[in-house]
Motif scaffolding. Structure first.
Motif, PDB file in Angstrom:
ATOM      1  N   ILE A 100     117.596  54.523  89.863  1.00  0.00           N
ATOM      2  CA  ILE A 100     117.359  53.466  88.881  1.00  0.00           C
ATOM      3  C   ILE A 100     118.649  53.162  88.137  1.00  0.00           C
ATOM      4  O   ILE A 100     119.363  54.072  87.714  1.00  0.00           O
ATOM      5  CB  ILE A 100     116.274  53.867  87.854  1.00  0.00           C
ATOM      6  CG1 ILE A 100     114.917  54.005  88.540  1.00  0.00           C
ATOM      7  CG2 ILE A 100     116.191  52.848  86.714  1.00  0.00           C
ATOM      8  CD1 ILE A 100     113.806  54.433  87.601  1.00  0.00           C
ATOM      9  N   ASP A 101     118.914  51.873  87.972  1.00  0.00           N
ATOM     10  CA  ASP A 101     119.941  51.391  87.059  1.00  0.00           C
ATOM     11  C   ASP A 101     119.209  50.700  85.914  1.00  0.00           C
ATOM     12  O   ASP A 101     118.078  50.229  86.087  1.00  0.00           O
ATOM     13  CB  ASP A 101     120.874  50.373  87.723  1.00  0.00           C
ATOM     14  CG  ASP A 101     121.849  51.000  88.712  1.00  0.00           C
ATOM     15  OD1 ASP A 101     121.786  52.226  88.937  1.00  0.00           O
ATOM     16  OD2 ASP A 101     122.664  50.248  89.275  1.00  0.00           O
ATOM     17  N   ALA A 102     119.843  50.647  84.759  1.00  0.00           N
ATOM     18  CA  ALA A 102     119.254  49.957  83.606  1.00  0.00           C
ATOM     19  C   ALA A 102     120.258  48.939  83.095  1.00  0.00           C
ATOM     20  O   ALA A 102     121.455  49.222  83.005  1.00  0.00           O
ATOM     21  CB  ALA A 102     118.906  50.938  82.504  1.00  0.00           C
ATOM     22  N   GLU A 103     119.748  47.751  82.781  1.00  0.00           N
ATOM     23  CA  GLU A 103     120.584  46.697  82.225  1.00  0.00           C
ATOM     24  C   GLU A 103     120.105  46.401  80.816  1.00  0.00           C
ATOM     25  O   GLU A 103     118.907  46.234  80.582  1.00  0.00           O
ATOM     26  CB  GLU A 103     120.481  45.446  83.108  1.00  0.00           C
ATOM     27  CG  GLU A 103     121.428  44.348  82.724  1.00  0.00           C
ATOM     28  CD  GLU A 103     121.317  43.184  83.671  1.00  0.00           C
ATOM     29  OE1 GLU A 103     122.085  43.138  84.649  1.00  0.00           O
ATOM     30  OE2 GLU A 103     120.437  42.335  83.429  1.00  0.00           O
ATOM     31  N   PHE A 104     121.035  46.356  79.866  1.00  0.00           N
ATOM     32  CA  PHE A 104     120.732  46.131  78.457  1.00  0.00           C
ATOM     33  C   PHE A 104     121.311  44.786  78.034  1.00  0.00           C
ATOM     34  O   PHE A 104     122.482  44.513  78.268  1.00  0.00           O
ATOM     35  CB  PHE A 104     121.360  47.222  77.586  1.00  0.00           C
ATOM     36  CG  PHE A 104     120.928  48.610  77.962  1.00  0.00           C
ATOM     37  CD1 PHE A 104     119.722  49.114  77.505  1.00  0.00           C
ATOM     38  CD2 PHE A 104     121.716  49.401  78.768  1.00  0.00           C
ATOM     39  CE1 PHE A 104     119.310  50.397  77.842  1.00  0.00           C
ATOM     40  CE2 PHE A 104     121.322  50.686  79.114  1.00  0.00           C
ATOM     41  CZ  PHE A 104     120.115  51.179  78.646  1.00  0.00           C
ATOM     42  N   ALA A 105     120.486  43.973  77.356  1.00  0.00           N
ATOM     43  CA  ALA A 105     120.953  42.674  76.861  1.00  0.00           C
ATOM     44  C   ALA A 105     120.532  42.527  75.402  1.00  0.00           C
ATOM     45  O   ALA A 105     119.379  42.796  75.045  1.00  0.00           O
ATOM     46  CB  ALA A 105     120.371  41.544  77.694  1.00  0.00           C
ATOM     47  N   TYR A 106     121.476  42.102  74.568  1.00  0.00           N
ATOM     48  CA  TYR A 106     121.240  41.919  73.141  1.00  0.00           C
ATOM     49  C   TYR A 106     121.231  40.432  72.815  1.00  0.00           C
ATOM     50  O   TYR A 106     122.078  39.685  73.308  1.00  0.00           O
ATOM     51  CB  TYR A 106     122.346  42.597  72.321  1.00  0.00           C
ATOM     52  CG  TYR A 106     122.461  44.079  72.562  1.00  0.00           C
ATOM     53  CD1 TYR A 106     121.731  44.970  71.789  1.00  0.00           C
ATOM     54  CD2 TYR A 106     123.296  44.591  73.556  1.00  0.00           C
ATOM     55  CE1 TYR A 106     121.828  46.338  72.003  1.00  0.00           C
ATOM     56  CE2 TYR A 106     123.392  45.958  73.772  1.00  0.00           C
ATOM     57  CZ  TYR A 106     122.662  46.818  72.998  1.00  0.00           C
ATOM     58  OH  TYR A 106     122.753  48.164  73.211  1.00  0.00           O
ATOM     59  N   SER A 107     120.316  40.023  71.931  1.00  0.00           N
ATOM     60  CA  SER A 107     120.239  38.601  71.569  1.00  0.00           C
ATOM     61  C   SER A 107     121.500  38.136  70.844  1.00  0.00           C
ATOM     62  O   SER A 107     121.834  36.962  70.899  1.00  0.00           O
ATOM     63  CB  SER A 107     118.994  38.332  70.702  1.00  0.00           C
ATOM     64  OG  SER A 107     119.022  39.097  69.509  1.00  0.00           O
ATOM     65  N   PHE A 108     122.231  39.047  70.215  1.00  0.00           N
ATOM     66  CA  PHE A 108     123.453  38.656  69.508  1.00  0.00           C
ATOM     67  C   PHE A 108     124.674  38.604  70.439  1.00  0.00           C
ATOM     68  O   PHE A 108     125.764  38.237  70.012  1.00  0.00           O
ATOM     69  CB  PHE A 108     123.739  39.577  68.312  1.00  0.00           C
ATOM     70  CG  PHE A 108     123.825  41.034  68.655  1.00  0.00           C
ATOM     71  CD1 PHE A 108     124.963  41.581  69.229  1.00  0.00           C
ATOM     72  CD2 PHE A 108     122.750  41.868  68.384  1.00  0.00           C
ATOM     73  CE1 PHE A 108     125.034  42.918  69.544  1.00  0.00           C
ATOM     74  CE2 PHE A 108     122.818  43.221  68.689  1.00  0.00           C
ATOM     75  CZ  PHE A 108     123.956  43.748  69.265  1.00  0.00           C
ATOM     76  N   ALA A 109     124.486  38.943  71.720  1.00  0.00           N
ATOM     77  CA  ALA A 109     125.579  38.881  72.705  1.00  0.00           C
ATOM     78  C   ALA A 109     125.053  38.302  74.012  1.00  0.00           C
ATOM     79  O   ALA A 109     125.061  38.963  75.045  1.00  0.00           O
ATOM     80  CB  ALA A 109     126.172  40.263  72.918  1.00  0.00           C
ATOM     81  N   PRO A 110     124.571  37.051  73.978  1.00  0.00           N
ATOM     82  CA  PRO A 110     123.982  36.481  75.201  1.00  0.00           C
ATOM     83  C   PRO A 110     124.999  36.398  76.348  1.00  0.00           C
ATOM     84  O   PRO A 110     126.181  36.158  76.126  1.00  0.00           O
ATOM     85  CB  PRO A 110     123.533  35.088  74.755  1.00  0.00           C
ATOM     86  CG  PRO A 110     124.280  34.799  73.504  1.00  0.00           C
ATOM     87  CD  PRO A 110     124.622  36.111  72.875  1.00  0.00           C
ATOM     88  N   GLY A 111     124.482  36.638  77.550  1.00  0.00           N
ATOM     89  CA  GLY A 111     125.322  36.541  78.743  1.00  0.00           C
ATOM     90  C   GLY A 111     126.251  37.717  78.958  1.00  0.00           C
ATOM     91  O   GLY A 111     127.093  37.675  79.853  1.00  0.00           O
ATOM     92  N   ARG A 112     126.110  38.776  78.158  1.00  0.00           N
ATOM     93  CA  ARG A 112     126.986  39.945  78.303  1.00  0.00           C
ATOM     94  C   ARG A 112     126.168  41.237  78.418  1.00  0.00           C
ATOM     95  O   ARG A 112     126.276  42.128  77.574  1.00  0.00           O
ATOM     96  CB  ARG A 112     127.949  40.031  77.127  1.00  0.00           C
ATOM     97  CG  ARG A 112     128.899  38.850  77.065  1.00  0.00           C
ATOM     98  CD  ARG A 112     129.964  39.035  76.020  1.00  0.00           C
ATOM     99  NE  ARG A 112     129.471  39.743  74.835  1.00  0.00           N
ATOM    100  CZ  ARG A 112     130.034  39.669  73.645  1.00  0.00           C
ATOM    101  NH1 ARG A 112     131.082  38.934  73.470  1.00  0.00           N
ATOM    102  NH2 ARG A 112     129.533  40.348  72.629  1.00  0.00           N
ATOM    103  N   PRO A 113     125.346  41.345  79.447  1.00  0.00           N
ATOM    104  CA  PRO A 113     124.546  42.574  79.583  1.00  0.00           C
ATOM    105  C   PRO A 113     125.432  43.781  79.916  1.00  0.00           C
ATOM    106  O   PRO A 113     126.514  43.630  80.480  1.00  0.00           O
ATOM    107  CB  PRO A 113     123.595  42.253  80.733  1.00  0.00           C
ATOM    108  CG  PRO A 113     124.308  41.222  81.528  1.00  0.00           C
ATOM    109  CD  PRO A 113     125.125  40.418  80.549  1.00  0.00           C
TER     110      PRO A 113
END
Length: 186
Positions: A115-128
C-alpha cells in the motif's frame, strides 16, 4: 550472519528481540569479540533513540501498527483516535492534552501486498505527498497513521484527504479515500 560480521538486518532483529534463543546466544558470543559489530549495534541503538525522541517531540509522521499504538498507551501517552469508515469522513481536532493522534482507516485489504498513501491538503491544492510501501493490518482491514504533531498543532481549519493505493506488478488501484475535516484548536 556471515563468518566475519553480523549483517544489519540480523542485528536489528537481535536488538528488537526477534531472534530465537540459539541465534541470540550466537550473536551475544560474536559481539563479545567483535568491535565492528558492537559499533554497528551501538549505531542502531542511537538511531532508534533519535527516532523515538523525534516522535516524542511531534516531528515524525508515520504509518504505524496497532501494537505501536498499544505501546504508546501503555507508556502513558494520551492518544486520541479517529476511526474513518471506508471512503468516509470525520470531523477532527486536537485537544490540549493529546500527545498523539491516530487515524484508523477501514479498508478492503484482502489480497493486497503493498500500500502507498497519498495525502492532499486543501491549503496546498495540486501538491499531494506520498508515502510508499506502508505497514498495514490486512486481517484487521485497517491502516493506521500518526501525523506529525508539531505540524498539526500549527494548522488552521482545513480539509485533508488520504488516498490508499494498492500497488502491485500490474500498477496501482485506489483502495479508499478518507476525508478529515480538521478544526483548529481554540
Amino acid at each position: 550472519m556471515s563468518a566475519a560480521h553480523i549483517d544489519r538486518d540480523t542485528l536489528t532483529d537481535y536488538w528488537l528481540g526477534d531472534t530465537d534463543a540459539e541465534a541470540t546466544e550466537s550473536i551475544d558470543a560474536h559481539l563479545m569479540g567483535c568491535d565492528a559489530c558492537g559499533a554497528q549495534l551501538d549505531e542502531l541503538i542511537a538511531l532508534a533513540r533519535g527516532v523515538r525522541a523525534a516522535f516524542d517531540h511531534g516531528e515524525v509522521r508515520a504509518a504505524v501498527t496497532g501494537a505501536f499504538v498499544e505501546r504508546l498507551e501503555a507508556a502513558g501517552r494520551q492518544v486520541h483516535e479517529y476511526r474513518v469508515p471506508h471512503n468516509g469522513s470525520v470531523v477532527c481536532s486536537l485537544a490540549p492534552g493529546d500527545d498523539q493522534l491516530i487515524s484508523r482507516l477501514d479498508a478492503p485489504l484482502a489480497g493486497v501486498t503493498r500500500i502507498d498513501a497519498e495525502f492532499a491538503y486543501s491549503f496546498a491544492p495540486g501538491r499531494p505527498e506520498r508515502l510508499r510501501d506502508i505497514p498495514f493490518d490486512a486481517a484487521g482491514g485497517e491502516v493506521l497513521f500518526a501525523p506529525k504533531m508539531s505540524f498539526v498543532r500549527q494548522l488552521s481549519s482545513h480539509d485533508f484527504v488520504v488516498r490508499l493505493l494498492a500497488v502491485d506488478d500490474s500498477g496501482e488501484r485506489e483502495l479508499g479515500r478518507y476525508t478529515f475535516h480538521h478544526q483548529a484548536a481554540g
